[in-house]
Scaffold this motif. Structure first.
Motif, short mmCIF file in Angstrom:
data_model
loop_
_atom_site.label_atom_id
_atom_site.label_comp_id
_atom_site.label_asym_id
_atom_site.label_seq_id
_atom_site.Cartn_x
_atom_site.Cartn_y
_atom_site.Cartn_z
N ILE A 74 0.78 -1.17 -0.17
CA ILE A 74 0.03 -0.12 -0.07
C ILE A 74 0.91 1.22 -0.02
O ILE A 74 0.76 2.19 -0.98
CB ILE A 74 -1.09 0.28 1.13
N ARG A 75 1.78 1.28 0.87
CA ARG A 75 2.74 2.68 0.97
C ARG A 75 3.57 2.57 -0.29
O ARG A 75 3.58 3.82 -0.84
CB ARG A 75 3.63 2.14 2.21
N SER A 76 4.09 1.54 -1.06
CA SER A 76 4.76 1.65 -2.19
C SER A 76 3.88 2.30 -3.30
O SER A 76 4.61 3.07 -4.11
CB SER A 76 5.41 0.35 -2.50
N TRP A 77 2.69 1.75 -3.45
CA TRP A 77 1.99 2.15 -4.40
C TRP A 77 1.62 3.80 -4.27
O TRP A 77 1.68 4.45 -5.26
CB TRP A 77 0.68 1.66 -4.36
N GLN A 78 1.37 4.22 -3.13
CA GLN A 78 1.10 5.52 -2.76
C GLN A 78 2.12 6.64 -3.17
O GLN A 78 2.23 7.53 -3.55
CB GLN A 78 0.25 5.77 -1.50
N LEU A 79 3.41 5.85 -2.70
CA LEU A 79 4.56 6.77 -3.01
C LEU A 79 5.03 6.77 -4.49
O LEU A 79 5.49 7.84 -4.87
CB LEU A 79 5.77 6.03 -2.24
N LEU A 80 4.68 5.71 -5.06
CA LEU A 80 4.95 5.77 -6.53
C LEU A 80 3.91 6.70 -7.21
O LEU A 80 4.47 7.46 -8.21
CB LEU A 80 4.60 4.29 -7.24
N ASP A 259 13.84 12.80 5.89
CA ASP A 259 12.44 13.22 5.91
C ASP A 259 11.52 12.41 6.53
O ASP A 259 11.63 11.20 6.38
CB ASP A 259 12.14 13.88 4.34
N LEU A 260 10.45 13.02 6.86
CA LEU A 260 9.16 12.29 7.24
C LEU A 260 8.07 12.21 6.39
O LEU A 260 7.71 13.38 6.03
CB LEU A 260 8.92 13.01 8.68
N VAL A 261 7.68 10.99 5.99
CA VAL A 261 6.46 10.66 5.09
C VAL A 261 5.64 10.06 5.91
O VAL A 261 6.10 8.64 5.85
CB VAL A 261 6.99 10.39 3.87
N ALA A 262 4.90 10.13 6.53
CA ALA A 262 3.94 9.19 7.29
C ALA A 262 3.26 7.89 6.67
O ALA A 262 3.04 8.49 5.32
CB ALA A 262 3.13 9.90 8.40
N ASN A 263 2.57 7.14 7.18
CA ASN A 263 1.63 6.19 6.42
C ASN A 263 0.37 6.95 6.51
O ASN A 263 -0.04 7.81 7.15
CB ASN A 263 1.60 4.92 7.38
N GLY A 264 -0.56 6.44 5.65
CA GLY A 264 -1.66 7.11 5.24
C GLY A 264 -2.77 6.16 4.80
O GLY A 264 -2.58 4.89 4.98
N PRO A 441 -1.58 14.43 0.65
CA PRO A 441 -0.27 15.37 1.02
C PRO A 441 0.96 14.59 1.24
O PRO A 441 1.92 15.41 1.12
CB PRO A 441 -0.96 16.13 2.32
N LEU A 442 0.75 13.21 1.72
CA LEU A 442 1.83 12.42 1.97
C LEU A 442 2.59 12.26 0.77
O LEU A 442 3.83 12.14 0.60
CB LEU A 442 1.55 11.38 2.71
N ARG A 443 1.86 12.02 -0.40
CA ARG A 443 2.32 11.58 -1.73
C ARG A 443 3.18 12.84 -2.18
O ARG A 443 4.18 12.82 -2.66
CB ARG A 443 1.31 11.51 -2.83
N ILE A 444 2.66 14.31 -1.75
CA ILE A 444 3.37 15.35 -2.28
C ILE A 444 4.46 15.45 -1.61
O ILE A 444 5.77 15.98 -2.25
CB ILE A 444 2.38 16.61 -2.12
N ALA A 445 4.58 15.03 -0.41
CA ALA A 445 5.76 15.15 0.54
C ALA A 445 6.83 14.21 -0.02
O ALA A 445 8.10 14.51 0.21
CB ALA A 445 5.52 14.74 1.87
N PHE A 446 6.40 13.03 -0.37
CA PHE A 446 7.53 12.05 -0.82
C PHE A 446 8.10 12.54 -2.18
O PHE A 446 9.51 12.60 -2.26
CB PHE A 446 6.96 10.79 -1.05
N ARG A 447 7.34 13.17 -3.04
CA ARG A 447 7.76 13.53 -4.26
C ARG A 447 8.85 14.68 -3.99
O ARG A 447 9.88 14.73 -4.85
CB ARG A 447 6.62 14.36 -5.08
N GLU A 448 8.44 15.75 -3.16
CA GLU A 448 9.42 16.82 -2.73
C GLU A 448 10.65 16.18 -2.22
O GLU A 448 11.80 16.58 -2.52
CB GLU A 448 8.78 17.67 -1.76
N SER A 449 10.53 15.15 -1.43
CA SER A 449 11.82 14.51 -0.77
C SER A 449 12.68 14.00 -2.11
O SER A 449 14.06 14.10 -1.94
CB SER A 449 11.59 13.36 -0.01
N VAL A 450 12.02 13.30 -3.16
CA VAL A 450 12.67 12.61 -4.16
C VAL A 450 13.26 13.80 -4.97
O VAL A 450 14.61 13.82 -5.32
CB VAL A 450 11.87 11.94 -4.96
#
Length: 461
Positions: A74-80, A259-264, A441-450
């Protein structure tokens, strides 16, 4: 188990041979920065910005993020989902030897370029050869755990893609995949973690009685932390899913930004269920039983919490929901009051008859995605201190916390008898998830970290 897949933007077909899907791959080369439609497709300046700053990202994972039947997927799908709309992504992942291809088809439908190789992921119990390799690794001053994620075929594929795909950067999906870092042809990488695995092993060791097993577990934890520190020091950046893990990772490798990207949860796919009934009293555990902390927690629920609850609620039941049920003891299948549902197509429907989710976790790490999921759907949660680690929750406001099996059983019975307490937990739990754990918002946070890791994150003009 997920709450419905992320709905991707329309897929742009690929012509790349040998890959599944293509997404934006054949139409966008970050070296050329000539993405079509940058100013005429309705997105204007944002599209113009994207065409100049999009990068190639190789996403290396031990599994495909499909089906959504455990927290890692679930987390990997959302981060992708957070990076694929703006950047060119190729996934390289391990699959079981008997893989049916459904995961690759799902990636194709989502428009994500995907290549796979066989990888037999470790189960919760070691085979005899694995035990022998464990002793060998520990005797040679190494952790045995990363080696269980090694596949010669996957290693060859990662090396080839790191060279031929020519990525601007690589995302290593969990720290065990750091074993492949030497094959990246010096490409910079971001480490995306679920847990600080060495710390999880240390917590497990602390639950064992004094003796050889405990000493070996502590040695494994130290070796694993040393491995993770090495992987972290080589990373351009890292991502943690809880504040506690973020601080621990930063302490392990102070020179690497974390960086912190929580689960959601997907709030649009998480309808609030009708209030639970406590007649009969149905407790449930939700998780993947391939993960040792979940297996141990399920054992505690069935063998310790349920008998105590049944002393006062004779009709009490336990439902075990999730993948990996083949790892559960066979005797439980005939145990009165225990129902093993296994993997389900719809988590919300499976939780509809459930009175309360009980998570007797004694160790683990990160943040508890299934606890968040339960609160989002409107089911009260009873757990341990370890179970709520990484979550900004308060006892008797968002959930209930018990120190041992007896205390957990008492909290379940208190919940049965106190309607006002149930109402408070349901409303405050959902409110917390909406405020802190929506995936958008967590997806956006991960994209910004990348983007920060691979120098693509400048502000749009």
């Amino acid at each position: 188990m997920g709450l419905g897949p992320y709905q991707p933007p329309p897929r742009i077909p690929t012509s790349a041979p040998g890959s599944v899907g293509g997404g934006l791959g054949d139409l966008l080369s970050p070296r050329k920065r000539n993405r079509p439609g940058s100013s005429s497709d309705g997105r204007g300046i944002e599209r113009l910005w994207v065409c100049f700053l999009a990068v190639r990202i190789l996403y290396v994972s031990p599994f495909l993020p499909w089906p959504h039947d455990h927290g890692g997927r679930i987390r990997s799908w959302q981060l992708l989902a957070g990076i694929r709309e703006f950047h060119q992504v190729r996934v390289v992942a391990g699959v079981p030897h008997d893989d049916d291809g459904s995961g690759q088809k799902a990636m194709l439908a989502a428009g994500i370029s995907t290549k796979v190789a066989p990888l037999a992921l470790p189960g919760p119990r070691l085979t005899l050869p694995q035990r022998a390799r464990k002793f060998f690794h520990l005797a040679t001053n190494r952790s045995s755990l990363p080696g269980r994620f090694w596949s010669p075929a996957l290693a060859a594929l990662i090396g080839t893609e790191a060279r031929d795909f020519d990525p601007d950067g690589v995302v290593l999906d969990q720290s065990f995949m750091g074993i492949y870092a030497p094959l990246l042809h010096s490409r910079p990488y971001l480490l995306s973690t679920y847990n600080l695995e060495g710390a999880v092993q240390k917590q497990r060791a602390d639950t064992l009685p004094p003796g050889l097993s405990r000493r070996l577990a502590l040695l494994e934890a130290r070796r694993l932390l040393a491995f993770e520190a090495q992987v972290l020091r080589g990373a351009r950046r890292a991502v943690a899913c809880s504040e506690g893990d973020r601080e621990a990772l930063a302490a392990l490798a102070p020179s690497t930004p974390v960086d912190l990207v929580a689960n959601g949860v997907d709030l649009d796919e998480s309808p609030l269920l009708p209030p639970p009934s406590f007649s009969p009293l149905r407790m449930a555990y939700l998780g993947s039983y391939e993960y040792p902390p979940n297996l141990e927690a399920a054992r505690s629920l069935v063998e310790e919490v349920l008998p105590r609850v049944r002393l006062q609620a004779k009709d009490a039941e336990v439902l075990l929901i999730g993948r990996g049920c083949e790892h559960l003891p066979q005797a439980w299948r005939t145990l009165p009051g225990v129902t093993i549902l296994g993997r389900v197509a719809n988590v919300a429907e499976a939780l509809r008859p459930v009175s309360v989710l009980v998570f007797p976790l004694s160790y683990g790490g990160g943040s508890r995605l299934k606890i968040i999921e339960g609160m989002a759907l409107g089911r009260p949660v009873v757990t341990t201190q370890s179970g709520m680690d990484g979550l900004s929750v308060v006892h008797q406001v968002h959930l209930l916390i018990g120190g041992d099996s007896g205390a957990l059983a008492e909290e379940v019975l208190n919940l049965r008898d106190d309607r006002a307490l149930r109402s408070r937990l349901l409303s405050e739990g959902r409110r917390l998830v909406e405020a802190q754990h929506g995936w958008k918002p967590l997806r956006i946070a991960f994209r910004e970290s990348v983007e920060r890791a691979f120098d693509a994150g400048r502000s749009p003009p």
